[in-house]
Design an enzyme around this catalytic site. Structure first.
Site, PDB file in Angstrom:
ATOM      1  N   ASP A  30      -4.301 -16.143 -21.960  1.00  0.00           N
ATOM      2  CA  ASP A  30      -2.860 -16.209 -21.710  1.00  0.00           C
ATOM      3  C   ASP A  30      -2.057 -16.362 -23.008  1.00  0.00           C
ATOM      4  O   ASP A  30      -1.049 -15.675 -23.195  1.00  0.00           O
ATOM      5  CB  ASP A  30      -2.538 -17.352 -20.747  1.00  0.00           C
ATOM      6  CG  ASP A  30      -2.995 -17.043 -19.333  1.00  0.00           C
ATOM      7  OD1 ASP A  30      -3.386 -15.891 -19.077  1.00  0.00           O
ATOM      8  OD2 ASP A  30      -2.971 -17.955 -18.483  1.00  0.00           O
ATOM      9  N   GLU A  37      -2.811 -15.377 -26.029  1.00  0.00           N
ATOM     10  CA  GLU A  37      -2.857 -14.127 -26.797  1.00  0.00           C
ATOM     11  C   GLU A  37      -1.951 -13.069 -26.162  1.00  0.00           C
ATOM     12  O   GLU A  37      -1.223 -12.341 -26.839  1.00  0.00           O
ATOM     13  CB  GLU A  37      -4.293 -13.608 -26.865  1.00  0.00           C
ATOM     14  CG  GLU A  37      -4.471 -12.302 -27.639  1.00  0.00           C
ATOM     15  CD  GLU A  37      -4.147 -12.421 -29.120  1.00  0.00           C
ATOM     16  OE1 GLU A  37      -4.121 -11.381 -29.805  1.00  0.00           O
ATOM     17  OE2 GLU A  37      -3.921 -13.538 -29.604  1.00  0.00           O
ATOM     18  N   ASP A  60       0.705 -13.674 -24.305  1.00  0.00           N
ATOM     19  CA  ASP A  60       2.085 -14.089 -24.557  1.00  0.00           C
ATOM     20  C   ASP A  60       2.521 -13.739 -25.978  1.00  0.00           C
ATOM     21  O   ASP A  60       3.661 -13.314 -26.202  1.00  0.00           O
ATOM     22  CB  ASP A  60       2.235 -15.599 -24.331  1.00  0.00           C
ATOM     23  CG  ASP A  60       2.073 -15.985 -22.869  1.00  0.00           C
ATOM     24  OD1 ASP A  60       2.229 -15.108 -22.010  1.00  0.00           O
ATOM     25  OD2 ASP A  60       1.778 -17.162 -22.605  1.00  0.00           O
ATOM     26  N   SER A  99       6.723   8.227   9.469  1.00  0.00           N
ATOM     27  CA  SER A  99       6.273   7.016  10.148  1.00  0.00           C
ATOM     28  C   SER A  99       5.098   7.392  11.039  1.00  0.00           C
ATOM     29  O   SER A  99       4.829   8.576  11.268  1.00  0.00           O
ATOM     30  CB  SER A  99       7.405   6.406  10.974  1.00  0.00           C
ATOM     31  OG  SER A  99       7.925   7.363  11.884  1.00  0.00           O
ATOM     32  N   LEU A 100       4.391   6.404  11.558  1.00  0.00           N
ATOM     33  CA  LEU A 100       3.172   6.662  12.318  1.00  0.00           C
ATOM     34  C   LEU A 100       3.356   6.394  13.805  1.00  0.00           C
ATOM     35  O   LEU A 100       4.044   5.452  14.199  1.00  0.00           O
ATOM     36  CB  LEU A 100       2.032   5.784  11.796  1.00  0.00           C
ATOM     37  CG  LEU A 100       1.536   6.061  10.379  1.00  0.00           C
ATOM     38  CD1 LEU A 100       0.593   4.951   9.936  1.00  0.00           C
ATOM     39  CD2 LEU A 100       0.847   7.406  10.302  1.00  0.00           C
ATOM     40  N   LYS A 131      -3.689  -1.309   8.018  1.00  0.00           N
ATOM     41  CA  LYS A 131      -2.241  -1.103   8.020  1.00  0.00           C
ATOM     42  C   LYS A 131      -1.554  -2.393   7.561  1.00  0.00           C
ATOM     43  O   LYS A 131      -1.360  -3.321   8.336  1.00  0.00           O
ATOM     44  CB  LYS A 131      -1.740  -0.711   9.404  1.00  0.00           C
ATOM     45  CG  LYS A 131      -0.275  -0.309   9.432  1.00  0.00           C
ATOM     46  CD  LYS A 131       0.131   0.162  10.826  1.00  0.00           C
ATOM     47  CE  LYS A 131       1.586   0.621  10.820  1.00  0.00           C
ATOM     48  NZ  LYS A 131       2.514  -0.487  10.507  1.00  0.00           N
ATOM     49  N   ASP A 165       1.187  -4.951   6.599  1.00  0.00           N
ATOM     50  CA  ASP A 165       2.516  -5.209   7.153  1.00  0.00           C
ATOM     51  C   ASP A 165       3.466  -5.563   6.009  1.00  0.00           C
ATOM     52  O   ASP A 165       3.685  -6.726   5.686  1.00  0.00           O
ATOM     53  CB  ASP A 165       2.432  -6.367   8.154  1.00  0.00           C
ATOM     54  CG  ASP A 165       3.511  -6.273   9.222  1.00  0.00           C
ATOM     55  OD1 ASP A 165       4.227  -5.261   9.242  1.00  0.00           O
ATOM     56  OD2 ASP A 165       3.631  -7.216  10.014  1.00  0.00           O
ATOM     57  N   ARG A 207      11.791   3.412   1.634  1.00  0.00           N
ATOM     58  CA  ARG A 207      11.614   4.495   2.591  1.00  0.00           C
ATOM     59  C   ARG A 207      12.951   4.948   3.189  1.00  0.00           C
ATOM     60  O   ARG A 207      13.188   6.132   3.370  1.00  0.00           O
ATOM     61  CB  ARG A 207      10.675   4.038   3.718  1.00  0.00           C
ATOM     62  CG  ARG A 207      10.420   5.137   4.750  1.00  0.00           C
ATOM     63  CD  ARG A 207       9.569   4.621   5.913  1.00  0.00           C
ATOM     64  NE  ARG A 207       9.383   5.676   6.873  1.00  0.00           N
ATOM     65  CZ  ARG A 207      10.260   6.008   7.820  1.00  0.00           C
ATOM     66  NH1 ARG A 207      11.397   5.329   7.917  1.00  0.00           N
ATOM     67  NH2 ARG A 207      10.021   6.999   8.656  1.00  0.00           N
ATOM     68  N   GLU A 265       2.484   0.565  -0.118  1.00  0.00           N
ATOM     69  CA  GLU A 265       3.084  -0.568   0.584  1.00  0.00           C
ATOM     70  C   GLU A 265       3.234  -1.755  -0.362  1.00  0.00           C
ATOM     71  O   GLU A 265       2.265  -2.182  -1.013  1.00  0.00           O
ATOM     72  CB  GLU A 265       2.189  -0.983   1.752  1.00  0.00           C
ATOM     73  CG  GLU A 265       2.888  -1.763   2.832  1.00  0.00           C
ATOM     74  CD  GLU A 265       3.634  -0.872   3.820  1.00  0.00           C
ATOM     75  OE1 GLU A 265       4.336  -1.432   4.681  1.00  0.00           O
ATOM     76  OE2 GLU A 265       3.543   0.368   3.723  1.00  0.00           O
ATOM     77  N   TYR A 320      -0.150  -1.795  -2.818  1.00  0.00           N
ATOM     78  CA  TYR A 320      -1.306  -0.940  -2.585  1.00  0.00           C
ATOM     79  C   TYR A 320      -0.816   0.501  -2.410  1.00  0.00           C
ATOM     80  O   TYR A 320       0.153   0.752  -1.675  1.00  0.00           O
ATOM     81  CB  TYR A 320      -2.058  -1.361  -1.320  1.00  0.00           C
ATOM     82  CG  TYR A 320      -2.995  -2.526  -1.494  1.00  0.00           C
ATOM     83  CD1 TYR A 320      -4.053  -2.453  -2.399  1.00  0.00           C
ATOM     84  CD2 TYR A 320      -2.839  -3.687  -0.748  1.00  0.00           C
ATOM     85  CE1 TYR A 320      -4.927  -3.521  -2.563  1.00  0.00           C
ATOM     86  CE2 TYR A 320      -3.712  -4.762  -0.901  1.00  0.00           C
ATOM     87  CZ  TYR A 320      -4.754  -4.665  -1.811  1.00  0.00           C
ATOM     88  OH  TYR A 320      -5.616  -5.720  -1.969  1.00  0.00           O
ATOM     89  N   LYS A 327      -6.951   8.360   9.870  1.00  0.00           N
ATOM     90  CA  LYS A 327      -6.476   9.637   9.329  1.00  0.00           C
ATOM     91  C   LYS A 327      -7.597  10.665   9.373  1.00  0.00           C
ATOM     92  O   LYS A 327      -8.751  10.344   9.046  1.00  0.00           O
ATOM     93  CB  LYS A 327      -6.021   9.472   7.873  1.00  0.00           C
ATOM     94  CG  LYS A 327      -4.872   8.505   7.666  1.00  0.00           C
ATOM     95  CD  LYS A 327      -4.520   8.370   6.189  1.00  0.00           C
ATOM     96  CE  LYS A 327      -3.379   7.380   5.971  1.00  0.00           C
ATOM     97  NZ  LYS A 327      -3.062   7.197   4.531  1.00  0.00           N
ATOM     98  N   LYS A 375      -3.070  -0.260  16.612  1.00  0.00           N
ATOM     99  CA  LYS A 375      -2.488  -1.587  16.410  1.00  0.00           C
ATOM    100  C   LYS A 375      -3.394  -2.685  16.985  1.00  0.00           C
ATOM    101  O   LYS A 375      -4.031  -2.502  18.024  1.00  0.00           O
ATOM    102  CB  LYS A 375      -1.103  -1.664  17.071  1.00  0.00           C
ATOM    103  CG  LYS A 375      -0.094  -0.640  16.540  1.00  0.00           C
ATOM    104  CD  LYS A 375       0.210  -0.835  15.075  1.00  0.00           C
ATOM    105  CE  LYS A 375       1.103  -2.001  14.788  1.00  0.00           C
ATOM    106  NZ  LYS A 375       2.494  -1.837  15.203  1.00  0.00           N
ATOM    107  N   CYS A 417      23.285 -40.716   4.581  1.00  0.00           N
ATOM    108  CA  CYS A 417      22.842 -40.403   5.940  1.00  0.00           C
ATOM    109  C   CYS A 417      21.410 -40.919   6.122  1.00  0.00           C
ATOM    110  O   CYS A 417      20.529 -40.600   5.314  1.00  0.00           O
ATOM    111  CB  CYS A 417      22.880 -38.890   6.163  1.00  0.00           C
ATOM    112  SG  CYS A 417      22.103 -38.352   7.708  1.00  0.00           S
TER     113      CYS A 417
END
Length: 668
Positions: free
Chosen positions: A34, A36, A38, A83-84, A117, A119, A138, A175, A225, A290, A315, A432
């Protein structure tokens, strides 16, 4: 240094730094320490500051973030982002295969590629001659928003493609997601800082990408990804090969991807993948199936201009239960925020009985139209935090009551304050009882001063008995007086007082965080403590100086300055210092654990997570959540988790608490 030497050095630094980023974030095998890294990064920053023409489009200094934008311009995708369609069971998956077989009989024979998939939020990255030039959301699939400065801050998005075989102009699709551990820590920090929590990782990832200030995006810890490239012609013959190609260009591709020859194999593999959900670092809501052979994709085409026939999302069934919302309660936080929660008829969700669930904030209640008396769907976000998804409207009888935002604090009756540009509703009364109780419980909690034996119920008991009303009172508790309280005998009282005494050694950053200053979470407290070095310096610092710290903006700086401007808070700090608490920052350079990285699994015999973190950091090391090749050692306690198995696979050293204490050179 001659102009030619400067050009050569800048190019060399860009290459070395980007390679280091790839090794660290993508391969989890860092080659540079770290300090080095920096040093090289600062050298490049200095060169570019003095000679702006050296800052190229692929310079890693872009990852720090740009000046805030006024708005997000529109961007038209070269190829629409589709979209899928969804399949919710095996029968729907089989029906999909029959449909594509009618159009392209050879499709089922080509095999299938399976990818989790994720999210998150889909983005498109345009590369020209291998250099990232445009990042975009998108949007509606045809037109999105340009977010180039923001995506450049995500460490595993290459600013320049590696390897060979990439098109001169290409759009990489993928994603952006919130790692679950990062999301959990962010919400904890927001809760600790008196801010409204984010509802879920997916929406938060999308919102983080659309920030006008890219420095905010950078602070969120997003990851990426890749899953496709346009145009894909001449890149690969199959989807499986295309993912390999993306990986060779420097991208991360989703884990657990696999090619199967038949749909039956796909169904079997999907069942296995669903069992891995609890082990993933991200939320996944299904598997994308796919057709593997890319040449068949054009033949199968697109349905209605938006869904490809050659892919479908199988799903997963979410863990959701339905129960009645009995009431909406309000918890007053330590900074005065009014935090709504759902009181539910007890229901089992994911093996756990749930009777309370978060409603996040008042805006979420209104947006979801949740009403008292509703039947509601409940899930456990990230399999941890129960939350209300929304009402089951068809079950309404008309007797349900719309929730009314309180105009006065439910604890002390003070009129509530609300700024138009903020989500939170605030009780401004610092006296309070609700705020006092929560602030003292926070001060003593394991994430703050970590006073063992002084949990929420004990704090409440001491407050009600008149023993404590501010943090300094904790350090004047006497065992002889405490042992008369219910549940506290002589030994327990002595142990509690000893734990209070032990907490005095907590570092300045921990004390600063424990004070409960609005917007100041644990990480911000570390930044401020490191910058100023003592509580006296922090107390005297004007907001302009505090805001100069990278990662600390104007809002936080003004909150810190306002806290220390109040005479009662300055008096508290003087009292704490007089009572022997640590109010100066200890240096960590050259510590016994300098540049070392540790991970903990299981429960340690005597050290809490917070105390272990402080111990490691005081000795110059770092404590992280995940085991990787860069981990120095895994500290193993009782009932260790899967991290132990992973450490063995990676050849990471395993040690116990005693060895950690020995290496750190002292006691906790």
């Amino acid at each position: 240094m001659t102009p030619r030497d400067r050009d050569r050095r800048a190019a060399e630094l860009r290459t070395v730094i980007e390679h280091a980023i790839h090794q660290y974030y993508v391969l989890h095998a860092p080659e540079l320490s770290d300090p080095e890294y920096d040093r090289l990064f600062r050298e490049l920053q200095d060169l570019e500051a003095k000679h702006p023409h050296l800052r190229t489009a692929d310079s890693p200094t872009h990852r720090v973030g740009a000046e805030p934008a006024v708005s997000l311009p529109k961007h038209r995708h070269g190829v629409p982002m589709l979209s899928l369609a969804n399949a919710f069971d095996s029968a729907e998956l089989e029906a999909w295969e029959k449909r594509i077989a009618r159009i392209a009989p050879e499709a089922p024979e080509a095999g299938y590629n399976l990818e989790l998939k994720i999210d998150g939020a889909a983005v498109s990255l345009t590369y020209e001659s291998g250099v990232l030039t445009v990042g975009a959301t998108r949007g509606n699939g045809t037109v999105g928003e340009e977010i180039t400065a923001n995506v450049r801050t995500i460490p595993d998005i290459p600013l320049r493609l590696q390897g060979k075989g990439w098109p001169q102009e290409a759009e990489i699709r993928g994603e952006v997601y919130f790692p679950l551990e990062t999301f959990r820590k962010l919400n904890e920090a927001r809760t600790e800082a008196g801010e409204a929590t984010f509802a879920n990782p997916r929406n938060s990832a999308a919102g983080s990408l659309r920030q006008l200030d890219s420095k905010v995006t950078r602070s969120r810890g997003l990851r990426f990804y890749a899953f496709s490239v346009e145009p894909y012609e001449n890149v690969a013959e199959t989807q499986h090969q295309l993912l390999d190609k993306l990986q060779s260009w420097g991208f991360r591709v989703a884990p657990h991807r696999t090619r199967v020859p038949t749909l039956d194999d796909a169904k079997s593999q999907i069942e296995q993948l669903e069992k891995t959900l609890g082990e993933l670092e991200f939320e996944a809501d299904g598997v994308v199936v796919k057709v593997d052979l890319l040449s068949i994709h054009a033949e199968l085409g697109v349905v209605g201009g938006r869904e490809p026939r050659w892919a479908i999302a199988r799903k997963f069934a979410p863990e959701v239960a339905v129960t009645r919302l009995l009431n909406i309660g309000i918890n007053v936080g330590r900074t005065g925020t009014l935090n709504p929660y759902a009181e539910l008829e007890p229901i089992e969700v994911g093996g756990v009985t749930v009777s309370n669930a978060t409603l996040h904030n008042m805006d979420v209640i209104a947006a979801k139209d949740v009403r008292i008396g509703d039947w509601v769907e409940v899930t456990r976000a990230g399999e941890v935090i129960p939350q209300v998804l929304g009402p089951v409207r068809e079950k309404r009888t008309g007797k349900e009551k719309t929730f009314q935002i309180p105009t006065h604090c439910p604890v002390c009756g003070t009129p509530v304050q609300h700024e138009d540009d903020e989500v939170a509703y605030i009780c401004p009364n610092e006296k309070c009882p609700g705020r006092i109780l929560e602030s003292l419980a926070h001060f003593a909690s394991s994430g703050a001063m970590d006073i063992r034996g002084l949990g929420y119920q004990r704090v409440s008991q001491l407050v009600n008995a008149g023993f404590i009303s501010n943090p300094a009172d904790i350090y004047e508790l006497k065992a002889g007086e405490l042992e008369e309280l219910e549940g506290l005998g002589k030994k327990s009282a002595e142990q509690l007082v000893a734990a209070v005494e032990e907490s005095k050694s907590q570092p300045l950053a921990t004390l600063l965080f424990a004070l409960g200053i609005r917007h100041v979470g644990a990480e911000v407290a570390k930044l401020i403590a490191k910058k100023f070095g003592s509580m006296d310096e922090i107390t005297a610092a004007p907001p302009e100086e505090i805001s100069e710290i990278e990662g600390v903006g104007d809002t936080i700086a003004e909150a810190v300055a306002a806290y220390f401007a109040r005479s009662q808070n300055r008096s508290l700090i003087r009292n704490l210092a007089h009572l022997g608490l640590c109010t100066t920052e200890e240096g960590t350079e050259g510590g016994t654990l300098a540049d070392e990285v540790y991970v903990i699994t299981g429960t340690l015999p005597s050290l809490s997570r917070a105390r272990a973190t402080a111990l490691i950091e005081r000795a110059g090391g770092r404590l992280t959540s995940n085991v990787s090749k860069k981990t120095t050692a895994l500290v193993v306690g009782s009932e260790p988790g899967r991290k132990l198995e992973l450490a063995h696979k990676l050849g990471v050293e395993t040690i116990d608490e005693a060895e950690l204490l020995r290496r750190a050179g002292g006691n906790a």
